[in-house]
Design a protein around this motif. Structure first.
Motif, mmCIF file in Angstrom:
data_model
loop_
_atom_site.group_PDB
_atom_site.id
_atom_site.type_symbol
_atom_site.label_atom_id
_atom_site.label_comp_id
_atom_site.label_asym_id
_atom_site.label_seq_id
_atom_site.Cartn_x
_atom_site.Cartn_y
_atom_site.Cartn_z
ATOM 1 N N PHE A 109 -3.677 3.296 -23.572
ATOM 2 C CA PHE A 109 -4.429 3.406 -24.266
ATOM 3 C C PHE A 109 -3.208 3.379 -26.306
ATOM 4 N N ASP A 110 -2.578 4.677 -25.409
ATOM 5 C CA ASP A 110 -1.352 4.660 -26.278
ATOM 6 C C ASP A 110 -0.533 3.647 -26.532
ATOM 7 N N PHE A 111 0.085 3.192 -25.323
ATOM 8 C CA PHE A 111 0.847 2.046 -25.649
ATOM 9 C C PHE A 111 0.214 0.358 -26.119
ATOM 10 N N LEU A 112 -0.322 0.889 -26.407
ATOM 11 C CA LEU A 112 -1.413 -0.500 -26.741
ATOM 12 C C LEU A 112 -1.373 -0.084 -28.377
ATOM 13 N N MET A 113 -2.048 0.492 -28.873
ATOM 14 C CA MET A 113 -2.153 1.294 -30.329
ATOM 15 C C MET A 113 -0.787 0.851 -31.143
ATOM 16 N N GLU A 114 0.369 0.769 -29.916
ATOM 17 C CA GLU A 114 1.086 1.232 -30.824
ATOM 18 C C GLU A 114 1.471 -0.436 -31.705
ATOM 19 N N TYR A 115 0.644 -1.537 -31.135
ATOM 20 C CA TYR A 115 0.856 -2.884 -31.810
ATOM 21 C C TYR A 115 -0.403 -3.554 -32.425
ATOM 22 N N ARG A 116 -1.343 -2.157 -32.705
ATOM 23 C CA ARG A 116 -3.253 -2.653 -32.727
ATOM 24 C C ARG A 116 -2.364 -3.546 -34.473
ATOM 25 N N ASN A 117 -1.700 -3.305 -35.071
ATOM 26 C CA ASN A 117 -1.576 -4.198 -36.325
ATOM 27 C C ASN A 117 -1.062 -5.280 -36.709
ATOM 28 N N ASP A 118 0.023 -5.621 -35.877
ATOM 29 C CA ASP A 118 0.256 -6.658 -35.555
ATOM 30 C C ASP A 118 -0.031 -7.503 -34.599
ATOM 31 N N TYR A 119 -1.086 -7.279 -33.706
ATOM 32 C CA TYR A 119 -1.862 -8.407 -32.900
ATOM 33 C C TYR A 119 -3.408 -8.398 -32.934
ATOM 34 N N ALA A 120 -3.687 -9.293 -33.253
ATOM 35 C CA ALA A 120 -5.629 -9.300 -33.471
ATOM 36 C C ALA A 120 -5.997 -9.406 -31.932
ATOM 37 N N LEU A 121 -4.926 -9.259 -30.864
ATOM 38 C CA LEU A 121 -5.244 -8.799 -29.363
ATOM 39 C C LEU A 121 -4.173 -8.048 -28.954
ATOM 40 N N VAL A 122 -4.607 -6.731 -28.418
ATOM 41 C CA VAL A 122 -3.461 -5.716 -27.597
ATOM 42 C C VAL A 122 -4.199 -5.566 -26.237
ATOM 43 N N THR A 123 -3.484 -6.365 -24.948
ATOM 44 C CA THR A 123 -4.089 -6.476 -23.515
ATOM 45 C C THR A 123 -3.419 -5.906 -22.740
ATOM 46 N N GLY A 124 -3.720 -5.092 -21.720
ATOM 47 C CA GLY A 124 -2.090 -4.804 -20.762
ATOM 48 C C GLY A 124 -2.440 -5.866 -19.828
ATOM 49 N N TYR A 125 -2.180 -5.727 -18.681
ATOM 50 C CA TYR A 125 -1.853 -6.450 -16.868
ATOM 51 C C TYR A 125 -1.396 -4.801 -16.236
ATOM 52 N N ARG A 126 -1.998 -5.048 -15.476
ATOM 53 C CA ARG A 126 -1.547 -4.554 -13.847
ATOM 54 C C ARG A 126 -0.720 -4.655 -13.066
ATOM 55 N N LYS A 127 0.550 -4.453 -13.225
ATOM 56 C CA LYS A 127 1.536 -4.651 -13.165
ATOM 57 C C LYS A 127 2.391 -4.512 -11.545
ATOM 58 N N ASP A 128 1.183 -3.433 -10.863
ATOM 59 C CA ASP A 128 1.502 -2.967 -9.789
ATOM 60 C C ASP A 128 -0.029 -2.347 -9.255
ATOM 61 N N ARG A 129 -0.809 -3.919 -9.116
ATOM 62 C CA ARG A 129 -2.725 -3.634 -7.981
ATOM 63 C C ARG A 129 -2.695 -2.691 -7.219
ATOM 64 N N LYS A 130 -3.495 -1.883 -7.313
ATOM 65 C CA LYS A 130 -3.955 -1.052 -6.053
ATOM 66 C C LYS A 130 -5.353 -1.719 -5.282
ATOM 67 N N ASP A 131 -5.901 -2.742 -5.206
ATOM 68 C CA ASP A 131 -6.928 -3.592 -4.916
ATOM 69 C C ASP A 131 -6.579 -3.817 -4.314
ATOM 70 N N ARG A 132 -7.627 -4.515 -2.786
ATOM 71 C CA ARG A 132 -7.466 -5.395 -1.250
ATOM 72 C C ARG A 132 -6.345 -6.412 -1.245
ATOM 73 N N PHE A 133 -5.684 -6.376 -0.222
ATOM 74 C CA PHE A 133 -5.411 -8.200 -1.035
ATOM 75 C C PHE A 133 -6.361 -9.337 -1.379
ATOM 76 N N VAL A 134 -7.496 -9.351 0.140
ATOM 77 C CA VAL A 134 -8.587 -10.450 -0.274
ATOM 78 C C VAL A 134 -8.736 -10.600 -2.012
ATOM 79 N N LYS A 135 -8.711 -8.852 -2.747
ATOM 80 C CA LYS A 135 -9.618 -9.306 -4.443
ATOM 81 C C LYS A 135 -8.021 -9.549 -4.958
ATOM 82 N N ASN A 136 -6.690 -9.237 -4.487
ATOM 83 C CA ASN A 136 -5.747 -9.434 -5.561
ATOM 84 C C ASN A 136 -5.788 -10.985 -5.611
ATOM 85 N N LEU A 137 -5.398 -12.083 -3.894
ATOM 86 C CA LEU A 137 -5.186 -12.667 -3.987
ATOM 87 C C LEU A 137 -6.710 -13.708 -5.136
#
Length: 242
Positions: A109-137
């Motif tokens: 959250f600290d990485f997202l909070m850096e941009y909190r005043n400049d954007y209505a939404l700051v969202t993460g994206y999972r760069k290296d997902r640890k889910d199973r193949f079917v879920k990722n697909l």
């Protein structure tokens, strides 16, 4: 409701549905985060009609510190309803969201909070997902179709790590499946979005609430509901008041 809370600036909504095996870890993780983060934040648990011992554990956690609060829904309503309830009860300038399975970490959250005043939404994206193949697909297919239908440019709308300015979050038109469309719904308000890569971890306790059917069919159906609503959405700004 007054959003200028003197003690906290971020309310982190944590939806809970039968997560008794994860809640002890949630407390440990958040206590560690609170002790290190420069931002004044608190947790709002939303118990979405759990049938296990989640509520008992939530109440025990909340008694331990004023950093924790909770609301309990009278029946299971789904993730979108739990998020709406959390946003409706947030009393801070910013509202965040993280899942109780801890496949993402509050430290990011600290990485997202850096941009909190400049954007209505700051969202993460999972760069290296640890889910199973079917879920990722299935998530990849659903994300691609959603981007085609909404033009929201969101890399990973299902990432359970987000921060919104509360004034935008309160104006989101809520419906079942809304949680998949937060970037698109912020876009309807002419709000801007920032996307940040965040860490992702395997689920080590509890059971996933989504499977192939509701991860694929639901988003496809909801895309058409969004397109219908977009044509009828009312967005106004007040230029003067007396």
């Amino acid at each position: 409701m007054n959003l200028s809370h003197p003690k906290f600036e971020l309310t982190i909504v944590v939806p809970v549905y039968n997560e008794e095996d994860n809640l002890a870890r949630v407390k440990v993780e958040f206590n560690a985060y609170f002790s290190q983060s420069p931002y004044r934040s608190k947790v709002l648990f939303v118990n979405d009609g759990s049938s296990d011992y989640s509520q008992m554990m939530i109440e025990k956690i909340c008694k331990s510190s004023d950093r924790y609060q909770y609301i309990e829904l009278n029946q299971n309503m789904g993730l979108s309803a739990a998020l709406k309830a959390g946003i409706d009860h947030a009393d801070t300038e910013f509202v965040g969201y993280i899942d109780s399975d801890l496949q993402t970490t509050p430290f990011d959250f600290d990485f997202l909070m850096e941009y909190r005043n400049d954007y209505a939404l700051v969202t993460g994206y999972r760069k290296d997902r640890k889910d199973r193949f079917v879920k990722n697909l299935s998530s990849t297919i659903a994300n691609n179709f959603r981007r085609f239908m909404t033009k929201d440019k969101a890399i990973d709308t299902g990432c359970p790590l987000k921060i919104m300015q509360t004034k935008y979050a309160r104006k989101i038109p809520f419906f079942t499946g809304m949680h998949r469309f937060i970037p698109a719904l912020i876009m309807l308000q002419n709000g801007e979005m920032k996307q940040i890569p965040v860490r992702h971890f395997p689920r080590i306790a509890g059971e996933a609430k989504y499977h192939l059917f509701n991860r694929m069919i639901g988003p496809f159906k909801d895309c058409f509901a969004y397109r219908w609503m977009k044509k009828r959405y009312i967005n106004y700004e007040i230029s003067n008041q007396g």
